[in-house]
Each structure stands twice: as C-alpha cells, then as structure tokens.
Design a protein around this motif. Structure first.
Motif, PDB file in Angstrom:
ATOM      1  N   GLY A 126       4.562  -6.023  -8.264  1.00 32.99           N
ATOM      2  CA  GLY A 126       3.690  -5.095  -7.559  1.00 32.99           C
ATOM      3  C   GLY A 126       2.307  -5.654  -7.313  1.00 32.99           C
ATOM      4  N   GLU A 127       1.802  -6.443  -8.255  1.00 31.02           N
ATOM      5  CA  GLU A 127       0.471  -7.037  -8.110  1.00 31.02           C
ATOM      6  C   GLU A 127       0.504  -8.345  -7.331  1.00 31.02           C
ATOM      7  OE1 GLU A 127      -2.412  -5.727  -9.015  1.00 31.02           O
ATOM      8  OE2 GLU A 127      -1.408  -3.914  -9.736  1.00 31.02           O
TER       9      GLU A 127
ATOM     10  N   ASP B 211       8.049  -0.814  -3.710  1.00 30.57           N
ATOM     11  CA  ASP B 211       7.952   0.510  -4.332  1.00 30.57           C
ATOM     12  C   ASP B 211       6.763   0.601  -5.284  1.00 30.57           C
ATOM     13  OD1 ASP B 211      10.131   1.556  -3.008  1.00 30.57           O
ATOM     14  OD2 ASP B 211      11.560   1.014  -4.580  1.00 30.57           O
ATOM     15  N   HIS B 212       6.381  -0.537  -5.860  1.00 25.34           N
ATOM     16  CA  HIS B 212       5.263  -0.557  -6.804  1.00 25.34           C
ATOM     17  C   HIS B 212       3.956  -0.976  -6.141  1.00 25.34           C
ATOM     18  CE1 HIS B 212       8.501  -0.207  -9.736  1.00 25.34           C
ATOM     19  NE2 HIS B 212       7.589   0.155 -10.597  1.00 25.34           N
ATOM     20  N   GLY B 213       3.917  -0.900  -4.802  1.00 25.36           N
ATOM     21  CA  GLY B 213       2.650  -1.046  -4.100  1.00 25.36           C
ATOM     22  C   GLY B 213       2.287  -2.426  -3.617  1.00 25.36           C
ATOM     23  N   ASN B 214       3.200  -3.394  -3.671  1.00 23.69           N
ATOM     24  CA  ASN B 214       2.890  -4.736  -3.190  1.00 23.69           C
ATOM     25  C   ASN B 214       2.890  -4.719  -1.657  1.00 23.69           C
ATOM     26  OD1 ASN B 214       3.311  -7.469  -2.185  1.00 23.69           O
ATOM     27  ND2 ASN B 214       3.612  -8.046  -4.315  1.00 23.69           N
ATOM     28  N   LYS B 215       1.723  -4.892  -1.063  1.00 23.61           N
ATOM     29  CA  LYS B 215       1.617  -4.761   0.392  1.00 23.61           C
ATOM     30  C   LYS B 215       2.349  -5.883   1.125  1.00 23.61           C
ATOM     31  CE  LYS B 215      -2.948  -6.989   0.771  1.00 23.61           C
ATOM     32  NZ  LYS B 215      -4.346  -6.791   1.220  1.00 23.61           N
TER      33      LYS B 215
ATOM     34  N   GLN C  46       5.873  -4.780   1.219  1.00 29.52           N
ATOM     35  CA  GLN C  46       5.989  -3.651   2.149  1.00 29.52           C
ATOM     36  C   GLN C  46       6.007  -4.148   3.589  1.00 29.52           C
ATOM     37  OE1 GLN C  46       2.545  -1.494   0.818  1.00 29.52           O
ATOM     38  NE2 GLN C  46       3.688  -0.342  -0.728  1.00 29.52           N
TER      39      GLN C  46
ATOM     40  N   TRP D  16       7.241   1.526   6.032  1.00 30.11           N
ATOM     41  CA  TRP D  16       6.806   0.393   5.224  1.00 30.11           C
ATOM     42  C   TRP D  16       5.572  -0.271   5.801  1.00 30.11           C
ATOM     43  CZ3 TRP D  16       8.005   0.434   0.517  1.00 30.11           C
ATOM     44  CH2 TRP D  16       9.271   0.843   0.069  1.00 30.11           C
TER      45      TRP D  16
ATOM     46  N   LYS E 221       2.552   1.869   4.872  1.00 35.02           N
ATOM     47  CA  LYS E 221       2.117   1.723   3.480  1.00 35.02           C
ATOM     48  C   LYS E 221       1.251   0.478   3.312  1.00 35.02           C
ATOM     49  CE  LYS E 221       6.230   3.997   1.506  1.00 35.02           C
ATOM     50  NZ  LYS E 221       5.590   5.143   0.854  1.00 35.02           N
ATOM     51  N   ALA E 222       1.690  -0.632   3.936  1.00 32.73           N
ATOM     52  CA  ALA E 222       0.913  -1.870   3.847  1.00 32.73           C
ATOM     53  C   ALA E 222      -0.384  -1.762   4.647  1.00 32.73           C
ATOM     54  CB  ALA E 222       1.746  -3.045   4.351  1.00 32.73           C
TER      55      ALA E 222
ATOM     56  N   GLN F 133      -3.273  -0.263   3.025  1.00 34.77           N
ATOM     57  CA  GLN F 133      -3.904  -1.168   2.061  1.00 34.77           C
ATOM     58  C   GLN F 133      -4.644  -2.300   2.772  1.00 34.77           C
ATOM     59  OE1 GLN F 133      -1.825  -1.998  -1.775  1.00 34.77           O
ATOM     60  NE2 GLN F 133      -0.006  -1.285  -0.687  1.00 34.77           N
TER      61      GLN F 133
END
Length: 356
Positions: free
Chosen positions: A161-162, A178-182, A185, A208, A211-212, A215
């Motif tokens: 995710g990071e 799903d854990h926020g990795n752009k 995504q 998707w 979501k990216a 960010q």
C-alpha cells in the motif's frame, strides 16, 4: 574468550551432520536415540516456555540452550532463542544473533519465525548486515502469509500500500490498490480500460483512475479526463459515489442530468475538472487539452443556461440573484449567437431555433 563470548559461540547456528553408512540394527538404534533426544529437547522447550510465562527469562533462556544443544535443528527452540536475543530477555540484546536464529527456524518453515525475520528486515537498521530491506521483508511476509499468518499478510499489505515493494502478481496488485497504493490503482485503471488480462470495464477503470487521481496521480488525472472527453464513463457509475465526499466535483457536475445531456455536457465539465487538476501540477498535455476544451465548454454551458431559461424561478426579495440570473441568460444568448446559433424568445425564456 570471556564467558559471555563463549556463551554466544555455543549458540551460533550449526549445520546438522549427515547419516553415515550403517546397518539396519544401527539405524533402528539411532532412530530410538533420536526420538529420545527429540523428546528431551521438547521437554526443555516446554519448561522454558513455562518459565517465560512467569517472567523468569534468564532461567528460560538456559532451558532453551539445553534444548538446542540436544536438537540443533529444532525450529521452535531456534525461534525462542531468536526471541530472547531480539528482546534482551534472558540474554543480551543482540539483533544479529536474533536474525540468525530466526532465519534458521524460518528456513524450516516456521511461520512465526518467517514473520519475525520479515520484521527484522522491515525495521532494523543497526549497522552492517542489519540494514532495512523491504523486498527481503516482503519475501518472508509472503511465506508466512501463505501459511495463513494474518499478521504477516497485514504487514505485506502495508508494504504494498505504501509502495515500498512492487506487487508480484495480479492478486497483490489488487491488494495494493485496495490499501491505497495510487500506482497500483492507476495500473488497474489502465487494465480495465484496455481489457488487458481482464474483461474491459469502463466503470471499473473510472473507479480506479479516480482513486489514484484524488491522490494527485498525474497520469491518472489525465487518463480520467480523457475517458470523460471520449464519453467512456458510464452515467450509472455516479449512483455509487458519495456526493458529500471532498473533491468530487466531477461527480457533482453530472448530478441530475439525463443521459443525453450528461454525454453532451456533463462529461466535458468533468473532463475540464480533471484536466485543470493535472494542469495545476504543471502538465503541458493537460494545459493544451484544457485550452481546446474551454470554448466547447463555454458553448455547452450557454446551451444549458438557455434550456433552463424557460423555468420560472422564484427569487423572492433577492434582487441581486435575479440580476445575476438574467445577466447569465443574456451572456449565453450572446455567446450562442456569436457562434452561429439562432436563439428566439419562448415563454419565460429562450430556446435554440436552429443548431449548426
């Protein structure tokens, strides 16, 4: 060599010796001896664990020493020695020794040791040989996760995710997204848009990408804007968005529009929104696309204003609101007339007579 060094030297992991050529009786005798040794080692381990539970760490460590001397390749005892060294419980704190014991147990498949070995690469930075290594950490977390160790899966998801490690397969790409990795995504957005390895699905692609893009992923913002410009974003998608969410002007721009108006007007509004976000990050591509889009957008906004001009709005005592509304209508009439459209009076407002 002092007493402490002798103690450490005695606990350095050693390789087991292979069987020599012996007869059946000797093998049977050796098997019985090995079984007794295993049982004795298990007993030292059990007593050591009981002592740890009581907080008697030095005594417990002594029992683990006796056990490993009997059975050098016992993974649970190896793990407990690693735990003792890493926590300084019954033995001097020594991360190098802890990692050595964890590795011995991990290589034999003990999931708890695999997880702790992964943690040692994830968090320790104590000098030569003990540097952080996220890829190494991820490898051991994967091994533990494959055995159902949920804490290891959680750590792996965090690394993914990071963006600290690269996803190895589609499953990990989805988990990372799903854990926020752009980055993940954006990758999924492109896969669904182009149908690469998955069925083509513009709704999934939009979701998707968005979501990216939220960010501030520049490529995702431009790709999302292009999808809007090309009319590829399904109108039905927006019933799934939370319109109270911050930064969702793209969704709000399409609220209440029927399919025809959505494709003609709402998509351009949303495209302009995401191009403007990308342009703020310095994208020349976005700036150029926005410059081309603005004249069309101005005309579409004028058309919308004319279409709504026939409605009877009750402004009440708000004189300024009434003035702004009629000024906007007149400005729309001028813009459309200058563009070659014919606008005529109709009831309370205007309508387009002949669209080029």
């Amino acid at each position: 060599m002092n007493a402490g060094e002798e103690k450490h030297a005695a606990l350095v992991p050693v390789q087991s010796t292979g069987l020599t050529r012996v007869g059946p009786k000797s093998l049977a005798a050796r098997g019985r001896a090995d079984l007794r040794t295993q049982e004795e080692a298990e007993e030292w381990l059990r007593k050591g664990l009981e002592l740890r539970e009581q907080g008697r760490y030095e005594e417990a460590f002594g029992y683990f020493e006796r056990g490993i001397q009997l059975k050098p390749n016992h993974p649970e005892i190896q793990f407990m020695l690693g735990l003792s060294f890493s926590g300084g419980e019954g033995a001097p704190r020594d991360n190098a020794m802890a990692r050595a014991w964890y590795r011995k147990a991990a290589e034999q498949g003990l999931k708890e040791a695999q997880y702790n070995l992964g943690l040692s690469y994830y968090g320790w930075d104590d000098g030569p040989g003990l540097r952080q290594n996220y890829e190494e950490a991820a490898d051991w977390f994967r091994k533990a996760a494959e055995q159902g160790y949920e804490r290891a899966q959680g750590r792996l998801d965090l690394l993914l995710g990071e963006g600290m490690v690269v996803a190895q397969d589609d499953v990990e790409t989805h988990r990372a997204a799903d854990h926020g990795n752009k980055d993940a995504q954006r990758v999924l957005g492109s896969r669904y848009r182009d149908g690469q390895g998955v069925p083509q699905d513009y709704a999934q692609a939009t979701s998707w990408y968005r979501k990216a893009a939220l960010q501030e992923d520049l490529s995702a913002q431009i790709n999302l804007a292009q999808m809007y410009s090309q009319g590829l974003v399904p109108r039905s998608l927006y019933c799934h968005f939370d319109f109270s969410e911050a930064n969702c002007e793209d969704a709000q721009a399409t609220l209440g529009l029927d399919e025809d108006v959505y494709l003609r007007h709402g998509c351009k509004e949303a495209a302009a929104y995401w191009y403007s976000r990308a342009a703020q990050q310095g994208s020349d591509t976005a700036k150029s696309a926005l410059a081309e889009l603005q004249p069309l957008l101005t005309l579409e906004r004028a058309k919308r204003t004319i279409e709504m001009s026939g409605a009877h709005f009750n402004f009440g005592p708000d004189v300024d609101a009434r003035k702004k509304y009629y000024a906007a209508v007149q400005e729309a009439v001028r813009a459309l007339t200058d563009a070659g459209y014919r606008v005529k009076s109709a009831g309370w407002g205007y309508e387009l007579e002949d669209i080029q």
